[in-house]
Design a protein around this motif. Structure first.
Motif, PDB file in Angstrom:
ATOM      1  N   GLY A 399       0.790  -1.231   0.000  1.00  0.00           N
ATOM      2  CA  GLY A 399       0.000   0.000   0.000  1.00  0.00           C
ATOM      3  C   GLY A 399       0.816   1.271   0.000  1.00  0.00           C
ATOM      4  O   GLY A 399       0.298   2.363  -0.274  1.00  0.00           O
ATOM      5  N   GLN A 400       2.124   1.167   0.302  1.00  0.00           N
ATOM      6  CA  GLN A 400       2.935   2.374   0.418  1.00  0.00           C
ATOM      7  C   GLN A 400       3.090   3.108  -0.917  1.00  0.00           C
ATOM      8  O   GLN A 400       3.035   4.343  -0.965  1.00  0.00           O
ATOM      9  N   GLN A 401       3.284   2.363  -2.011  1.00  0.00           N
ATOM     10  CA  GLN A 401       3.506   3.001  -3.295  1.00  0.00           C
ATOM     11  C   GLN A 401       2.312   3.842  -3.732  1.00  0.00           C
ATOM     12  O   GLN A 401       2.484   4.907  -4.328  1.00  0.00           O
ATOM     13  N   GLU A 402       1.103   3.386  -3.401  1.00  0.00           N
ATOM     14  CA  GLU A 402      -0.087   4.173  -3.721  1.00  0.00           C
ATOM     15  C   GLU A 402      -0.079   5.487  -2.962  1.00  0.00           C
ATOM     16  O   GLU A 402      -0.413   6.545  -3.517  1.00  0.00           O
ATOM     17  N   PHE A 403       0.308   5.438  -1.687  1.00  0.00           N
ATOM     18  CA  PHE A 403       0.404   6.670  -0.897  1.00  0.00           C
ATOM     19  C   PHE A 403       1.462   7.608  -1.476  1.00  0.00           C
ATOM     20  O   PHE A 403       1.261   8.822  -1.568  1.00  0.00           O
ATOM     21  N   TYR A 410       8.342   9.427  -5.426  1.00  0.00           N
ATOM     22  CA  TYR A 410       8.654   8.172  -6.102  1.00  0.00           C
ATOM     23  C   TYR A 410       9.999   7.649  -5.614  1.00  0.00           C
ATOM     24  O   TYR A 410      10.855   8.415  -5.156  1.00  0.00           O
ATOM     25  N   PHE A 411      10.187   6.323  -5.729  1.00  0.00           N
ATOM     26  CA  PHE A 411      11.429   5.713  -5.259  1.00  0.00           C
ATOM     27  C   PHE A 411      12.637   6.173  -6.070  1.00  0.00           C
ATOM     28  O   PHE A 411      13.774   5.986  -5.631  1.00  0.00           O
ATOM     29  N   GLU A 412      12.426   6.788  -7.232  1.00  0.00           N
ATOM     30  CA  GLU A 412      13.549   7.344  -7.987  1.00  0.00           C
ATOM     31  C   GLU A 412      14.287   8.418  -7.193  1.00  0.00           C
ATOM     32  O   GLU A 412      15.478   8.655  -7.388  1.00  0.00           O
ATOM     33  N   ASN A 413      13.578   9.074  -6.266  1.00  0.00           N
ATOM     34  CA  ASN A 413      14.217  10.088  -5.423  1.00  0.00           C
ATOM     35  C   ASN A 413      15.256   9.489  -4.487  1.00  0.00           C
ATOM     36  O   ASN A 413      16.044  10.216  -3.879  1.00  0.00           O
ATOM     37  N   ASN A 414      15.245   8.167  -4.348  1.00  0.00           N
ATOM     38  CA  ASN A 414      16.122   7.493  -3.394  1.00  0.00           C
ATOM     39  C   ASN A 414      17.516   7.234  -3.952  1.00  0.00           C
ATOM     40  O   ASN A 414      18.455   6.985  -3.197  1.00  0.00           O
ATOM     41  N   THR A 440       9.060  -4.562   8.268  1.00  0.00           N
ATOM     42  CA  THR A 440       8.023  -3.911   9.067  1.00  0.00           C
ATOM     43  C   THR A 440       6.984  -4.966   9.439  1.00  0.00           C
ATOM     44  O   THR A 440       6.994  -6.074   8.899  1.00  0.00           O
ATOM     45  N   PRO A 441       6.063  -4.628  10.338  1.00  0.00           N
ATOM     46  CA  PRO A 441       4.990  -5.583  10.667  1.00  0.00           C
ATOM     47  C   PRO A 441       4.034  -5.827   9.504  1.00  0.00           C
ATOM     48  O   PRO A 441       3.226  -6.747   9.561  1.00  0.00           O
ATOM     49  N   LEU A 442       4.080  -4.997   8.454  1.00  0.00           N
ATOM     50  CA  LEU A 442       3.185  -5.166   7.312  1.00  0.00           C
ATOM     51  C   LEU A 442       3.875  -5.941   6.200  1.00  0.00           C
ATOM     52  O   LEU A 442       5.086  -5.868   6.020  1.00  0.00           O
ATOM     53  N   HIS A 443       3.072  -6.632   5.414  1.00  0.00           N
ATOM     54  CA  HIS A 443       3.592  -7.513   4.361  1.00  0.00           C
ATOM     55  C   HIS A 443       4.174  -6.710   3.201  1.00  0.00           C
ATOM     56  O   HIS A 443       3.713  -5.627   2.865  1.00  0.00           O
ATOM     57  N   ALA A 444       5.221  -7.258   2.592  1.00  0.00           N
ATOM     58  CA  ALA A 444       5.786  -6.721   1.355  1.00  0.00           C
ATOM     59  C   ALA A 444       6.118  -7.891   0.446  1.00  0.00           C
ATOM     60  O   ALA A 444       6.721  -8.880   0.878  1.00  0.00           O
ATOM     61  N   THR A 445       5.729  -7.801  -0.820  1.00  0.00           N
ATOM     62  CA  THR A 445       6.002  -8.881  -1.767  1.00  0.00           C
ATOM     63  C   THR A 445       7.458  -8.829  -2.215  1.00  0.00           C
ATOM     64  O   THR A 445       8.141  -7.814  -2.041  1.00  0.00           O
ATOM     65  N   ASP A 446       7.918  -9.918  -2.813  1.00  0.00           N
ATOM     66  CA  ASP A 446       9.286  -9.940  -3.346  1.00  0.00           C
ATOM     67  C   ASP A 446       9.476  -8.872  -4.424  1.00  0.00           C
ATOM     68  O   ASP A 446      10.534  -8.242  -4.507  1.00  0.00           O
ATOM     69  N   LYS A 447       8.433  -8.642  -5.219  1.00  0.00           N
ATOM     70  CA  LYS A 447       8.518  -7.630  -6.272  1.00  0.00           C
ATOM     71  C   LYS A 447       8.660  -6.234  -5.688  1.00  0.00           C
ATOM     72  O   LYS A 447       9.449  -5.415  -6.174  1.00  0.00           O
ATOM     73  N   GLN A 448       7.911  -5.968  -4.628  1.00  0.00           N
ATOM     74  CA  GLN A 448       8.019  -4.665  -3.971  1.00  0.00           C
ATOM     75  C   GLN A 448       9.398  -4.468  -3.355  1.00  0.00           C
ATOM     76  O   GLN A 448       9.989  -3.386  -3.451  1.00  0.00           O
ATOM     77  N   PHE A 449       9.896  -5.517  -2.706  1.00  0.00           N
ATOM     78  CA  PHE A 449      11.217  -5.409  -2.093  1.00  0.00           C
ATOM     79  C   PHE A 449      12.292  -5.182  -3.160  1.00  0.00           C
ATOM     80  O   PHE A 449      13.280  -4.475  -2.927  1.00  0.00           O
ATOM     81  N   GLU A 450      12.095  -5.762  -4.328  1.00  0.00           N
ATOM     82  CA  GLU A 450      13.037  -5.568  -5.425  1.00  0.00           C
ATOM     83  C   GLU A 450      13.034  -4.107  -5.886  1.00  0.00           C
ATOM     84  O   GLU A 450      14.082  -3.547  -6.234  1.00  0.00           O
ATOM     85  N   ILE A 451      11.864  -3.479  -5.869  1.00  0.00           N
ATOM     86  CA  ILE A 451      11.770  -2.050  -6.216  1.00  0.00           C
ATOM     87  C   ILE A 451      12.599  -1.219  -5.254  1.00  0.00           C
ATOM     88  O   ILE A 451      13.331  -0.303  -5.649  1.00  0.00           O
TER      89      ILE A 451
END
Length: 514
Positions: A399-403, A410-414, A440-451
């Motif tokens: 849900g973080q990317q939607e926020f 955007y993660f490009e800023n990182n 974190t206590p919330l779930h993250a998919t492998d694809k999200q972690f790769e981002i």
């Protein structure tokens, strides 16, 4: 029948007009304040300035703003070099860069390499209109000796009241895109130009003479000015400005106030929430204790103020989208995660903690010994703070990317490190040795972690892999003897995450606000 309908229609029109005149007659309590969202957009650490000079330092910023307006006849943007030449010997070099970056649109930046590091550089163009506001607020926040006992919001209000006439003229000239004499401004307003140019900076409300509740809501100032001037026989610029100025008050929603600056009564409860709409609602959270995961709807899209913590404080996680966040007087909390803040994050009087934050602007004041993982399109501002370690933002969850997209972040800023702007007495460093992507206590998919991993500079990706392996080895040997402090300070939140998950089945509300 047709005549009766016309008579009825005319009678209804007259009744509505009489009711409207009666309501206007009763509306005698008028309040005007500066838009807090605009004020916080151009927040600068307050610096005490030499008031021994004959002129108020506000005039230097004001005159540069007028020069910027003059450029609108030819263009709508300016380069950093051009702006620097315009400001040379008139204001501090520190302010020049900070003011300029607040007028650069997201993505409008360049990079430079220094040793093994790539830093962000503001060498492209800034919008002239935003630059004018940025200059104006920098001038309003100059703290001379006569204002030494005031908070920032008091300083800003005092200066706006003192210089309302020049500010009024500045806003009008900015709206028309050229410099004008006073008589030309009055003539243009009298010819139907209107007062909409004031709405970019001011808003207000009108209340009934009888009754406490506000029946009319927040209005743009242009809707209120006619009520202020309804009994005026004639209008001159000084008269107009004085009539508006006498209705000025501080922001009634208290969005720009720090918890530590408020009455001690606010600390009587663990949480205090104002009754405004979400985008204006302020939530004060006090006495942080142990693990706090703030994901109830009451924490969404609000202005969050976290102040004071207890010796057992460990982990504060804010996964929802917030408007702004102030962290104030935190000394025990091991780790704070702010996943998606739309506007400003101010860290004030904090020490010895690790903070992960995504925001539009990060400001650190009067703090020390912080490890800050941040993602922002702007350089952080540091004032009177020591031993601040900066690193890229290091977490992702469902849900973080939607926020972030809703915030325009955007993660490009990182990918590019942003060298901080030091206002006074600041020290900082970069250190990859302890870096790790946090669970974190919330779930993250492998694809999200790769981002997340792909958004990191290479040296930080390498550090993450190395430190994760070390943390897993340590926990495999004896997880119960692995202190939470060691894990949070040096490795990953894997251990803390496992503890949260175990407690999730039978946790009580006193332990966590999940």
């Amino acid at each position: 029948m047709e005549i009766s309908l016309r008579l009825f229609s005319e009678e209804r029109r007259l009744n509505e007009q009489e009711e409207k005149e009666l309501i206007i007659e009763e509306m005698t309590n008028i309040y005007v304040w500066i838009r807090t969202a605009r004020s916080l957009q151009f927040f600068y650490p307050t610096i005490d300035v030499d008031s021994s000079k004959s002129s108020d330092p506000f005039s230097d910023f004001y005159e540069i703003a007028i020069d910027v307006i003059e450029l609108l006849k030819e263009c709508d943007r300016i380069s950093f070099d051009e702006f620097e030449n315009l400001c040379k010997l008139r204001i501090s070099e520190i302010y020049i860069e900070a003011i300029f970056q607040n007028a650069v649109e997201h993505g409008n930046v360049s990079q430079r390499k220094h040793g093994d590091w790539i830093f962000i550089m503001f060498q492209l163009n800034a919008r002239l209109k935003l630059l004018t506001f940025s200059l104006l607020f920098a001038g309003l926040q100059q703290k001379t000796s006569d204002l030494s006992g005031m908070n920032r919001n008091d300083v800003v209000l005092t200066r706006i009241s003192k210089y309302f006439g020049p500010i009024f003229k500045l806003l009008f000239q900015l709206d028309v895109g050229k410099r004008l004499q006073d008589r030309d401004i009055v003539q243009a307003i009298g010819s139907g130009q209107g007062y909409e140019f004031l709405d970019v900076l001011f808003e207000g409300t009108v209340k009934h003479k009888h009754g406490i509740s506000n029946q009319h809501g927040v209005r743009p100032l242009s809707h209120i000015v006619p009520l202020i001037l309804e009994k005026a026989n004639g209008i001159s610029l000084p008269f107009l400005c004085n009539e508006i100025r006498r209705h000025l008050i501080k922001d009634p929603y208290h969005i720009d106030e720090f918890s530590s600056e408020k009455s001690v009564q606010i600390f009587n409860t663990v949480r205090r929430t104002t009754l405004a709409h979400n985008s204006r609602r302020v939530v004060h959270l006090h006495y942080i204790n142990r693990i706090e995961v703030l994901r109830k709807d009451e924490f969404a899209n609000v202005h969050l103020r976290i102040c004071n913590d207890k010796p057992k404080a460990s982990f504060v996680f804010v996964p929802l989208r917030c408007e702004t966040v102030f962290l104030d007087s935190l000394f025990y909390t091991k780790y704070i995660l702010l996943g998606a803040v739309r506007g400003i994050v101010i860290i004030k009087d904090c020490q010895g903690t690790r903070i992960s934050v995504s925001c539009d602007q990060l400001i650190i004041m009067d703090s020390k010994n912080l490890e800050v993982h941040f993602m922002s399109p702007k350089k952080p501002l540091v004032s009177n703070s020591q031993n601040i370690t900066f690193a890229p933002f290091n977490t992702i969850y469902e849900g973080q990317q939607e926020f972030l997209e809703e915030n325009g972040h955007y993660f490009e800023n990182n990918l590019v490190m942003k060298e901080p702007i030091i206002f006074k007495n600041g020290s900082w460093k970069l250190d990859t040795s302890k870096f790790v992507c946090q669970s974190t206590p919330l779930h993250a998919t492998d694809k999200q972690f790769e981002i997340l991993l792909n958004s990191l500079p290479e040296e930080y990706r390498i550090s993450h892999y190395r430190n994760t392996v070390e943390a897993q080895k340590l926990m495999a040997m004896d997880s119960e003897k692995c202190r939470v402090n060691d894990v949070v300070s040096n490795f990953d939140l894997l251990y803390l995450k496992s503890k949260i998950e175990k407690k999730g089945e039978g946790s009580d509300e006193n332990e966590s606000r999940v």
